[in-house]
Design a protein around this motif. Structure first.
Motif, PDB file in Angstrom:
ATOM      1  N   GLY A  27      -1.432   3.120  -2.263  1.00  0.00           N
ATOM      2  CA  GLY A  27      -2.507   2.972  -1.279  1.00  0.00           C
ATOM      3  C   GLY A  27      -3.612   3.994  -1.483  1.00  0.00           C
ATOM      4  N   ILE A  28      -3.340   5.025  -2.263  1.00  0.00           N
ATOM      5  CA  ILE A  28      -4.324   6.058  -2.550  1.00  0.00           C
ATOM      6  C   ILE A  28      -4.834   5.853  -3.977  1.00  0.00           C
ATOM      7  N   SER A  29      -6.129   5.961  -4.151  1.00  0.00           N
ATOM      8  CA  SER A  29      -6.759   5.708  -5.446  1.00  0.00           C
ATOM      9  C   SER A  29      -6.833   6.961  -6.302  1.00  0.00           C
ATOM     10  N   VAL A  30      -6.832   6.742  -7.620  1.00  0.00           N
ATOM     11  CA  VAL A  30      -7.046   7.802  -8.597  1.00  0.00           C
ATOM     12  C   VAL A  30      -8.189   7.350  -9.506  1.00  0.00           C
ATOM     13  N   ARG A  31      -9.290   8.078  -9.437  1.00  0.00           N
ATOM     14  CA  ARG A  31     -10.486   7.773 -10.242  1.00  0.00           C
ATOM     15  C   ARG A  31     -10.293   8.374 -11.631  1.00  0.00           C
ATOM     16  N   VAL A  32     -10.354   7.528 -12.657  1.00  0.00           N
ATOM     17  CA  VAL A  32     -10.202   8.056 -14.018  1.00  0.00           C
ATOM     18  C   VAL A  32     -11.539   8.220 -14.736  1.00  0.00           C
ATOM     19  N   ASP A  33     -12.553   7.515 -14.291  1.00  0.00           N
ATOM     20  CA  ASP A  33     -13.917   7.717 -14.770  1.00  0.00           C
ATOM     21  C   ASP A  33     -14.842   7.002 -13.787  1.00  0.00           C
ATOM     22  N   GLN A  34     -16.123   6.899 -14.098  1.00  0.00           N
ATOM     23  CA  GLN A  34     -17.076   6.337 -13.132  1.00  0.00           C
ATOM     24  C   GLN A  34     -16.914   4.827 -12.920  1.00  0.00           C
ATOM     25  N   ASP A  35     -16.183   4.162 -13.829  1.00  0.00           N
ATOM     26  CA  ASP A  35     -16.026   2.712 -13.728  1.00  0.00           C
ATOM     27  C   ASP A  35     -14.584   2.243 -13.598  1.00  0.00           C
ATOM     28  N   THR A  36     -13.626   3.181 -13.442  1.00  0.00           N
ATOM     29  CA  THR A  36     -12.216   2.807 -13.396  1.00  0.00           C
ATOM     30  C   THR A  36     -11.489   3.618 -12.339  1.00  0.00           C
ATOM     31  N   VAL A  37     -10.763   2.904 -11.491  1.00  0.00           N
ATOM     32  CA  VAL A  37      -9.931   3.554 -10.474  1.00  0.00           C
ATOM     33  C   VAL A  37      -8.629   2.759 -10.358  1.00  0.00           C
ATOM     34  N   PHE A  38      -7.509   3.484 -10.394  1.00  0.00           N
ATOM     35  CA  PHE A  38      -6.191   2.867 -10.266  1.00  0.00           C
ATOM     36  C   PHE A  38      -5.572   3.262  -8.937  1.00  0.00           C
ATOM     37  N   GLU A  39      -4.589   2.477  -8.533  1.00  0.00           N
ATOM     38  CA  GLU A  39      -3.809   2.776  -7.338  1.00  0.00           C
ATOM     39  C   GLU A  39      -2.341   2.880  -7.769  1.00  0.00           C
ATOM     40  N   PRO A  40      -1.895   4.097  -8.151  1.00  0.00           N
ATOM     41  CA  PRO A  40      -0.518   4.228  -8.605  1.00  0.00           C
ATOM     42  C   PRO A  40       0.476   3.947  -7.484  1.00  0.00           C
ATOM     43  N   ASP A  41       1.724   3.684  -7.873  1.00  0.00           N
ATOM     44  CA  ASP A  41       2.760   3.389  -6.884  1.00  0.00           C
ATOM     45  C   ASP A  41       3.226   4.633  -6.145  1.00  0.00           C
ATOM     46  N   ALA A  42       3.012   5.800  -6.723  1.00  0.00           N
ATOM     47  CA  ALA A  42       3.260   7.090  -6.071  1.00  0.00           C
ATOM     48  C   ALA A  42       2.533   8.144  -6.889  1.00  0.00           C
ATOM     49  N   LEU A  43       2.271   9.281  -6.271  1.00  0.00           N
ATOM     50  CA  LEU A  43       1.637  10.378  -6.982  1.00  0.00           C
ATOM     51  C   LEU A  43       2.000  11.688  -6.317  1.00  0.00           C
ATOM     52  N   VAL A  44       1.807  12.767  -7.069  1.00  0.00           N
ATOM     53  CA  VAL A  44       1.975  14.123  -6.552  1.00  0.00           C
ATOM     54  C   VAL A  44       0.718  14.893  -6.916  1.00  0.00           C
ATOM     55  N   TYR A  45       0.185  15.630  -5.941  1.00  0.00           N
ATOM     56  CA  TYR A  45      -0.932  16.533  -6.185  1.00  0.00           C
ATOM     57  C   TYR A  45      -0.578  17.882  -5.592  1.00  0.00           C
ATOM     58  N   CYS A  46      -1.239  18.938  -6.047  1.00  0.00           N
ATOM     59  CA  CYS A  46      -0.927  20.287  -5.598  1.00  0.00           C
ATOM     60  C   CYS A  46      -2.169  20.968  -5.042  1.00  0.00           C
ATOM     61  N   GLY A  47      -1.939  22.074  -4.333  1.00  0.00           N
ATOM     62  CA  GLY A  47      -3.056  22.842  -3.792  1.00  0.00           C
ATOM     63  C   GLY A  47      -3.293  22.516  -2.330  1.00  0.00           C
ATOM     64  N   MET A  48      -4.556  22.516  -1.965  1.00  0.00           N
ATOM     65  CA  MET A  48      -4.930  22.226  -0.576  1.00  0.00           C
ATOM     66  C   MET A  48      -4.526  20.806  -0.203  1.00  0.00           C
ATOM     67  N   ARG A  49      -4.053  20.640   1.006  1.00  0.00           N
ATOM     68  CA  ARG A  49      -3.691  19.311   1.489  1.00  0.00           C
ATOM     69  C   ARG A  49      -4.968  18.464   1.574  1.00  0.00           C
ATOM     70  N   ALA A  50      -4.860  17.202   1.165  1.00  0.00           N
ATOM     71  CA  ALA A  50      -6.015  16.299   1.155  1.00  0.00           C
ATOM     72  C   ALA A  50      -6.500  16.006   2.571  1.00  0.00           C
ATOM     73  N   ASP A  51      -7.784  15.733   2.679  1.00  0.00           N
ATOM     74  CA  ASP A  51      -8.370  15.300   3.939  1.00  0.00           C
ATOM     75  C   ASP A  51      -7.622  14.050   4.405  1.00  0.00           C
ATOM     76  N   PRO A  52      -7.210  13.982   5.668  1.00  0.00           N
ATOM     77  CA  PRO A  52      -6.447  12.826   6.130  1.00  0.00           C
ATOM     78  C   PRO A  52      -7.208  11.492   6.055  1.00  0.00           C
ATOM     79  N   ASP A  53      -8.518  11.530   5.924  1.00  0.00           N
ATOM     80  CA  ASP A  53      -9.306  10.305   5.810  1.00  0.00           C
ATOM     81  C   ASP A  53      -9.684   9.968   4.369  1.00  0.00           C
ATOM     82  N   ALA A  54      -9.217  10.769   3.408  1.00  0.00           N
ATOM     83  CA  ALA A  54      -9.530  10.523   1.998  1.00  0.00           C
ATOM     84  C   ALA A  54      -8.858   9.233   1.532  1.00  0.00           C
ATOM     85  N   THR A  55      -9.498   8.556   0.598  1.00  0.00           N
ATOM     86  CA  THR A  55      -8.922   7.344   0.007  1.00  0.00           C
ATOM     87  C   THR A  55      -8.565   7.550  -1.459  1.00  0.00           C
TER      88      THR A  55
END
Length: 191
Positions: free
Chosen positions: A70-98
């Motif tokens: 449900g969360i997108s991952v932008r790989v360049d200016q013309d491509t965005v995927f929606e992986p089945d799961a992901l892990v990110y580190c650091g600051m917690r994402a904005d709750p309204d981020a897509t």
């Protein structure tokens, strides 16, 4: 009825268009692709994978976060995927981020229609992101995980795991492969 997008879009245009659209979509080289309906096996393994990642993060006391699809991952200016799961580190994402801009781990659960895309196009595109260290392709039928890992010198190491515990360092997680298939295994055994 789903509104038809214009023929080519940037990721920003796509994310604006996709917000509120019924169904799930990805954008590849500016072209919109609808994602196929899921089978129960796929959904169960996807959920188990997310929960296993979350559990591993908690056990490692990591400053990283797991997210389901449900969360997108932008790989360049013309491509965005929606992986089945992901892990990110650091600051917690904005709750309204897509979208998450710097995933460390991305996961795709294979289906018959995505096998070649997951192991070809997505493999190269995910690793075009400097933040991605691990790309897991989970095969719910064969009950295995193909673990692609960024190595020294720009190489990508690949191993196939069925019963092992994967070392996902960084960020320092241990992911037991059997946990990704546990719910389905107990049903298959008649339990």
């Amino acid at each position: 009825m789903v509104a038809q997008p214009k023929s080519r879009m940037t990721v920003d245009e796509f994310l604006t268009w996709a917000d509120g659209q019924p169904g799930r979509f990805e954008l590849v080289d500016g072209e919109v692709f609808a994602m196929s309906p899921e089978r129960v096996r796929h959904a169960e393994v996807k959920a188990a994978t997310y929960l296993a990642l979350r559990s591993a993060l908690k056990q490692a006391k990591s400053a990283c976060y797991a997210l389901p699809d449900g969360i997108s991952v932008r790989v360049d200016q013309d491509t965005v995927f929606e992986p089945d799961a992901l892990v990110y580190c650091g600051m917690r994402a904005d709750p309204d981020a897509t979208e998450i801009t710097d995933p460390v781990i991305v996961v795709e659960v294979q289906s018959p229609s995505t096998r070649s895309v997951d192991s070809g196009l997505k493999l190269t595109r995910y690793f075009s992101l400097e933040s991605v260290v691990h790309y897991l392709i989970v095969d719910p039928v064969k009950r295995l995980v193909i673990h692609h890992r960024r190595a020294q010198g720009g190489l990508i190491e690949t191993r196939i795991a069925t019963q092992e515990t994967l070392d996902l360092t960084p960020p320092g997680l241990r992911l037991p492969v059997p946990e990704l298939f546990a719910d389905r295994a107990s049903d298959d055994d008649g339990a």
